[in-house]
Design a protein around this motif. Structure first.
Motif, PDB file in Angstrom:
ATOM      1  N   UNK A 258       0.823  -1.200   0.040  1.00  0.00           N
ATOM      2  CA  UNK A 258      -0.054   0.198   0.182  1.00  0.00           C
ATOM      3  C   UNK A 258       0.927   1.307  -0.025  1.00  0.00           C
ATOM      4  N   UNK A 259       1.793   1.273   0.818  1.00  0.00           N
ATOM      5  CA  UNK A 259       2.770   2.496   0.946  1.00  0.00           C
ATOM      6  C   UNK A 259       3.568   2.473  -0.255  1.00  0.00           C
ATOM      7  N   UNK A 260       4.022   1.511  -0.853  1.00  0.00           N
ATOM      8  CA  UNK A 260       4.738   1.534  -2.090  1.00  0.00           C
ATOM      9  C   UNK A 260       4.059   1.996  -3.272  1.00  0.00           C
ATOM     10  N   UNK A 261       2.584   1.809  -3.101  1.00  0.00           N
ATOM     11  CA  UNK A 261       1.897   2.157  -4.372  1.00  0.00           C
ATOM     12  C   UNK A 261       1.637   3.857  -4.312  1.00  0.00           C
ATOM     13  N   UNK A 262       1.744   4.059  -3.210  1.00  0.00           N
ATOM     14  CA  UNK A 262       1.661   5.680  -3.104  1.00  0.00           C
ATOM     15  C   UNK A 262       2.590   6.389  -3.438  1.00  0.00           C
ATOM     16  N   UNK A 263       3.812   5.771  -2.890  1.00  0.00           N
ATOM     17  CA  UNK A 263       5.021   6.340  -3.568  1.00  0.00           C
ATOM     18  C   UNK A 263       5.194   6.365  -5.228  1.00  0.00           C
ATOM     19  N   UNK A 264       4.782   5.167  -5.770  1.00  0.00           N
ATOM     20  CA  UNK A 264       4.623   5.256  -7.220  1.00  0.00           C
ATOM     21  C   UNK A 264       3.992   6.348  -7.627  1.00  0.00           C
ATOM     22  N   UNK A 265       2.694   6.697  -7.017  1.00  0.00           N
ATOM     23  CA  UNK A 265       2.085   7.919  -7.733  1.00  0.00           C
ATOM     24  C   UNK A 265       2.848   9.206  -7.446  1.00  0.00           C
ATOM     25  N   UNK A 266       3.674   9.156  -6.629  1.00  0.00           N
ATOM     26  CA  UNK A 266       4.295  10.678  -6.664  1.00  0.00           C
ATOM     27  C   UNK A 266       5.636  10.513  -7.489  1.00  0.00           C
ATOM     28  N   UNK A 267       6.391   9.597  -7.405  1.00  0.00           N
ATOM     29  CA  UNK A 267       7.350   9.539  -8.625  1.00  0.00           C
ATOM     30  C   UNK A 267       8.118   8.120  -8.846  1.00  0.00           C
ATOM     31  N   UNK A 268       7.560   7.563 -10.007  1.00  0.00           N
ATOM     32  CA  UNK A 268       7.897   6.216 -10.218  1.00  0.00           C
ATOM     33  C   UNK A 268       9.293   6.015 -10.280  1.00  0.00           C
ATOM     34  N   UNK A 269       9.595   4.758  -9.804  1.00  0.00           N
ATOM     35  CA  UNK A 269      11.243   4.346  -9.887  1.00  0.00           C
ATOM     36  C   UNK A 269      11.569   3.757 -11.067  1.00  0.00           C
ATOM     37  N   UNK A 270      12.594   3.616 -11.331  1.00  0.00           N
ATOM     38  CA  UNK A 270      13.128   2.719 -12.578  1.00  0.00           C
ATOM     39  C   UNK A 270      13.175   1.174 -11.953  1.00  0.00           C
ATOM     40  N   UNK A 271      13.285   1.035 -11.000  1.00  0.00           N
ATOM     41  CA  UNK A 271      13.244  -0.376 -10.380  1.00  0.00           C
ATOM     42  C   UNK A 271      12.624  -0.676  -9.050  1.00  0.00           C
ATOM     43  N   UNK A 272      12.053  -1.700  -8.825  1.00  0.00           N
ATOM     44  CA  UNK A 272      11.510  -2.130  -7.613  1.00  0.00           C
ATOM     45  C   UNK A 272      11.940  -3.311  -7.086  1.00  0.00           C
ATOM     46  N   UNK A 273      12.415  -3.659  -5.929  1.00  0.00           N
ATOM     47  CA  UNK A 273      12.829  -4.588  -5.021  1.00  0.00           C
ATOM     48  C   UNK A 273      11.955  -4.747  -3.979  1.00  0.00           C
ATOM     49  N   UNK A 274      11.331  -5.808  -3.926  1.00  0.00           N
ATOM     50  CA  UNK A 274      10.215  -6.322  -2.875  1.00  0.00           C
ATOM     51  C   UNK A 274      10.131  -7.625  -2.342  1.00  0.00           C
ATOM     52  N   UNK A 275       9.861  -7.618  -1.164  1.00  0.00           N
ATOM     53  CA  UNK A 275       9.519  -9.157  -0.427  1.00  0.00           C
ATOM     54  C   UNK A 275       7.922  -9.397  -0.831  1.00  0.00           C
ATOM     55  N   UNK A 276       7.579 -10.755  -0.628  1.00  0.00           N
ATOM     56  CA  UNK A 276       6.269 -11.018  -0.832  1.00  0.00           C
ATOM     57  C   UNK A 276       5.162 -11.094   0.156  1.00  0.00           C
ATOM     58  N   UNK A 277       5.675 -11.624   1.012  1.00  0.00           N
ATOM     59  CA  UNK A 277       4.853 -11.619   2.113  1.00  0.00           C
ATOM     60  C   UNK A 277       5.164 -10.314   3.410  1.00  0.00           C
ATOM     61  N   UNK A 278       3.736  -9.566   3.292  1.00  0.00           N
ATOM     62  CA  UNK A 278       4.005  -8.525   4.027  1.00  0.00           C
ATOM     63  C   UNK A 278       2.343  -8.124   4.302  1.00  0.00           C
TER      64      UNK A 278
END
Length: 262
Positions: A48-68
């Protein structure tokens, strides 16, 4: 006034990266490592927090865990694809999440790194992804971890290659080329040389015969000495180089070498 020479930027230094991880200790530990290596790093604790950041400034690359909590990594990836964001995603996950990883592949992850994270492995994965991003977005020449950003940097590298090839020819045959041109593009070095024939080879051709013999001899020379040539060029460029094509035309005293940069 003399311009201060700066080191070429590494590929990762040109990227904005978003790292999504719910465990504070893991997130902080990896963040310290990544901040020294990427252009800009943002941290999120869940999808949820990541999607909010995406709306502000999309990154070139995302590194993410699966279980959150709140929103897991898989749901986040699905959401960002639905919104039309195509940035690559590297998943960090335990081996026990194999079924989820397979599902994540179907929604567009490009790499995954098994937890506990091996930093060198993650860095290698990031570099591979980053090179593709930079090539697509900026059409720059990428040599290993080094990115040639300007025409001046590209020209400087071509001059270095030219000097190395000229030295190689002179030390191995006793004669350097009369003229040599280097063209460096993404994944490829093309070298065109004129006036390479030795006195012995010129003597063989004095009656304007035996061109095929001399052409064969020149091709054989490059084949037998390709290890020396590619090693020298690998040291100059900072990445592996492979000889892919040799074209010799003794009638015109011209040669073309094509080398591949994987």
């Amino acid at each position: 006034m003399t311009e201060k020479k700066t080191e070429p930027m590494t590929v990762l230094k040109q990227l904005n990266v978003l790292y999504v991880e719910d465990d504070p200790e893991t997130r902080q530990e990896l963040a310290i490592y990544l901040k020294r290596r990427v252009g800009r790093l943002r941290l999120a604790s869940n999808g949820t927090e990541a999607l909010r950041f995406l709306g502000e400034r999309p990154p070139h690359l995302i590194i993410t865990d699966l279980k959150m909590p709140e929103m897991d990594g898989l749901t986040m990836i699905k959401r960002l694809r639905e919104k039309g964001w195509e940035m690559p995603v590297i998943v960090t996950s335990a081996l026990s999440d194999s079924e989820t990883i397979i599902e994540a592949v179907g929604v567009g992850i490009v790499r995954y790194v098994v937890k506990p994270i091996e930093l060198e492995e993650l860095l290698e994965q990031m570099n591979q992804v980053a090179q593709e991003i930079i090539k697509k977005e900026k059409c720059l020449v990428v040599l290993g971890e080094q990115c040639l950003e300007t025409a001046d940097e590209l020209a400087e590298m071509e001059i270095k290659i030219k000097k190395e090839v000229t030295h190689f020819m002179k030390t191995t045959t006793g004669k350097g080329p009369r003229d040599l041109h280097v063209s460096l593009t993404a994944g490829r070095i093309e070298i065109r040389a004129r006036g390479c024939l030795t006195r012995l080879e010129e003597g063989i051709l004095v009656n304007r015969r035996h061109y095929s013999l001399v052409d064969y001899h020149r091709r054989l020379f490059y084949t037998e000495n390709q290890q020396t040539l590619t090693t020298c060029l690998s040291q100059v460029t900072g990445c592996p180089v492979k000889l892919r094509e040799v074209v010799c035309d003794s009638r015109k005293d011209q040669e073309k070498l094509v080398l591949e940069i994987p």
